[in-house]
Design a protein around this motif. Structure first.
Motif, PDB file in Angstrom:
ATOM      1  N   TYR A   1     110.034-124.347 -41.709  1.00 19.93           N
ATOM      2  CA  TYR A   1     109.492-123.287 -40.877  1.00 19.93           C
ATOM      3  C   TYR A   1     110.170-123.274 -39.510  1.00 19.93           C
ATOM      4  O   TYR A   1     110.463-124.331 -38.951  1.00 19.93           O
ATOM      5  CB  TYR A   1     107.979-123.446 -40.692  1.00 19.93           C
ATOM      6  N   PRO A   2     110.388-122.068 -38.956  1.00 19.26           N
ATOM      7  CA  PRO A   2     110.988-121.981 -37.617  1.00 19.26           C
ATOM      8  C   PRO A   2     110.120-122.715 -36.593  1.00 19.26           C
ATOM      9  O   PRO A   2     108.897-122.575 -36.598  1.00 19.26           O
ATOM     10  CB  PRO A   2     110.993-120.477 -37.325  1.00 19.26           C
ATOM     11  N   GLY A   3     110.751-123.499 -35.764  1.00 18.77           N
ATOM     12  CA  GLY A   3     110.048-124.203 -34.709  1.00 18.77           C
ATOM     13  C   GLY A   3     109.545-125.589 -35.073  1.00 18.77           C
ATOM     14  O   GLY A   3     109.090-126.322 -34.214  1.00 18.77           O
ATOM     15  N   TYR A   4     109.637-125.946 -36.363  1.00 21.16           N
ATOM     16  CA  TYR A   4     109.207-127.290 -36.770  1.00 21.16           C
ATOM     17  C   TYR A   4     110.125-128.330 -36.135  1.00 21.16           C
ATOM     18  O   TYR A   4     111.340-128.197 -36.167  1.00 21.16           O
ATOM     19  CB  TYR A   4     109.254-127.416 -38.289  1.00 21.16           C
ATOM     20  N   ARG A   5     109.551-129.361 -35.536  1.00 19.23           N
ATOM     21  CA  ARG A   5     110.338-130.433 -34.913  1.00 19.23           C
ATOM     22  C   ARG A   5     110.243-131.736 -35.695  1.00 19.23           C
ATOM     23  O   ARG A   5     111.241-132.342 -36.014  1.00 19.23           O
ATOM     24  CB  ARG A   5     109.874-130.679 -33.477  1.00 19.23           C
ATOM     25  N   SER A   6     109.037-132.195 -35.983  1.00 16.92           N
ATOM     26  CA  SER A   6     108.879-133.465 -36.703  1.00 16.92           C
ATOM     27  C   SER A   6     107.433-133.634 -37.147  1.00 16.92           C
ATOM     28  O   SER A   6     106.539-132.947 -36.668  1.00 16.92           O
ATOM     29  CB  SER A   6     109.271-134.641 -35.800  1.00 16.92           C
TER      30      SER A   6
ATOM     31  N   PHE B   1     103.171-120.594 -38.635  1.00 20.40           N
ATOM     32  CA  PHE B   1     103.059-121.498 -39.779  1.00 20.40           C
ATOM     33  C   PHE B   1     101.660-121.440 -40.387  1.00 20.40           C
ATOM     34  O   PHE B   1     101.497-121.318 -41.602  1.00 20.40           O
ATOM     35  CB  PHE B   1     103.400-122.927 -39.332  1.00 20.40           C
ATOM     36  N   VAL B   2     100.629-121.523 -39.556  1.00 22.76           N
ATOM     37  CA  VAL B   2      99.243-121.494 -40.040  1.00 22.76           C
ATOM     38  C   VAL B   2      98.951-120.190 -40.776  1.00 22.76           C
ATOM     39  O   VAL B   2      98.325-120.182 -41.837  1.00 22.76           O
ATOM     40  CB  VAL B   2      98.253-121.697 -38.870  1.00 22.76           C
ATOM     41  N   GLU B   3      99.436-119.087 -40.241  1.00 20.79           N
ATOM     42  CA  GLU B   3      99.151-117.770 -40.819  1.00 20.79           C
ATOM     43  C   GLU B   3      99.900-117.506 -42.121  1.00 20.79           C
ATOM     44  O   GLU B   3      99.432-116.736 -42.953  1.00 20.79           O
ATOM     45  CB  GLU B   3      99.481-116.680 -39.806  1.00 20.79           C
ATOM     46  N   THR B   4     101.061-118.132 -42.318  1.00 25.81           N
ATOM     47  CA  THR B   4     101.901-117.776 -43.475  1.00 25.81           C
ATOM     48  C   THR B   4     102.110-118.890 -44.485  1.00 25.81           C
ATOM     49  O   THR B   4     102.689-118.652 -45.543  1.00 25.81           O
ATOM     50  CB  THR B   4     103.284-117.294 -42.994  1.00 25.81           C
ATOM     51  N   SER B   5     101.643-120.086 -44.203  1.00 29.20           N
ATOM     52  CA  SER B   5     101.938-121.200 -45.108  1.00 29.20           C
ATOM     53  C   SER B   5     100.924-121.311 -46.249  1.00 29.20           C
ATOM     54  O   SER B   5      99.830-120.766 -46.186  1.00 29.20           O
ATOM     55  CB  SER B   5     101.976-122.516 -44.340  1.00 29.20           C
ATOM     56  N   ASP B   6     101.303-122.044 -47.265  1.00 24.90           N
ATOM     57  CA  ASP B   6     100.465-122.330 -48.426  1.00 24.90           C
ATOM     58  C   ASP B   6      99.666-123.601 -48.127  1.00 24.90           C
ATOM     59  O   ASP B   6     100.147-124.710 -48.321  1.00 24.90           O
ATOM     60  CB  ASP B   6     101.364-122.516 -49.652  1.00 24.90           C
ATOM     61  N   THR B   7      98.442-123.444 -47.660  1.00 26.15           N
ATOM     62  CA  THR B   7      97.635-124.583 -47.233  1.00 26.15           C
ATOM     63  C   THR B   7      97.375-125.565 -48.369  1.00 26.15           C
ATOM     64  O   THR B   7      97.531-126.777 -48.201  1.00 26.15           O
ATOM     65  CB  THR B   7      96.296-124.104 -46.630  1.00 26.15           C
TER      66      THR B   7
ATOM     67  N   GLU C   1     103.636-123.030 -29.412  1.00 24.79           N
ATOM     68  CA  GLU C   1     102.341-122.651 -29.991  1.00 24.79           C
ATOM     69  C   GLU C   1     102.521-121.474 -30.951  1.00 24.79           C
ATOM     70  O   GLU C   1     101.901-121.414 -32.005  1.00 24.79           O
ATOM     71  CB  GLU C   1     101.370-122.287 -28.866  1.00 24.79           C
ATOM     72  N   ALA C   2     103.395-120.534 -30.606  1.00 22.54           N
ATOM     73  CA  ALA C   2     103.641-119.373 -31.474  1.00 22.54           C
ATOM     74  C   ALA C   2     104.224-119.804 -32.821  1.00 22.54           C
ATOM     75  O   ALA C   2     103.852-119.262 -33.866  1.00 22.54           O
ATOM     76  CB  ALA C   2     104.572-118.389 -30.776  1.00 22.54           C
ATOM     77  N   ASP C   3     105.131-120.776 -32.818  1.00 17.32           N
ATOM     78  CA  ASP C   3     105.698-121.268 -34.082  1.00 17.32           C
ATOM     79  C   ASP C   3     104.606-121.907 -34.938  1.00 17.32           C
ATOM     80  O   ASP C   3     104.546-121.698 -36.154  1.00 17.32           O
ATOM     81  CB  ASP C   3     106.806-122.288 -33.809  1.00 17.32           C
ATOM     82  N   TYR C   4     103.726-122.671 -34.308  1.00 20.06           N
ATOM     83  CA  TYR C   4     102.624-123.294 -35.043  1.00 20.06           C
ATOM     84  C   TYR C   4     101.702-122.221 -35.618  1.00 20.06           C
ATOM     85  O   TYR C   4     101.336-122.275 -36.790  1.00 20.06           O
ATOM     86  CB  TYR C   4     101.847-124.240 -34.119  1.00 20.06           C
ATOM     87  N   ARG C   5     101.338-121.227 -34.828  1.00 22.76           N
ATOM     88  CA  ARG C   5     100.450-120.158 -35.290  1.00 22.76           C
ATOM     89  C   ARG C   5     101.070-119.394 -36.462  1.00 22.76           C
ATOM     90  O   ARG C   5     100.385-119.055 -37.425  1.00 22.76           O
ATOM     91  CB  ARG C   5     100.113-119.199 -34.152  1.00 22.76           C
TER      92      ARG C   5
END
Length: 85
Positions: free
Chosen positions: A4-9, A36-42, A30-34
């Motif tokens: 995901y864009p913005g993932y660091r570690s 990820f939360v909105e589009t990822s397969d939890t 924070e935008a990259d994390y948000r």
């Protein structure tokens, strides 16, 4: 999640008594994390985390009723170093 864009570690911390595991993920913003939360397969993500933990020693018991989410309130980075050491 590493794609995901913005993932660091991601870091897994295991307590010295082997009863707790904490997963801390670092994002560029924070935008990259948000995003990820909105589009990822939890469900898929939780299964992947479980698989990653299979190789660890000790015994883990789930102690939460839902997927934890957090908001970064402060990050403290390295500061000036002592020169007399």
């Amino acid at each position: 999640m590493r794609f995901y864009p913005g993932y660091r570690s991601a870091r897994f911390h295991v307590s010295t008594d082997g009863t707790r595991v904490y997963n801390i993920v670092h994002w560029a913003s924070e935008a990259d994390y948000r995003h990820f939360v909105e589009t990822s397969d939890t469900e898929g993500r939780m299964a992947a985390i479980g698989k990653a933990l299979e190789g660890l020693s000790g015994r883990a018991e789930p102690r939460m009723s839902g997927i934890p989410t957090y908001t970064v309130v402060r990050e403290i980075g390295p500061g000036p170093q002592r020169s007399d050491v």
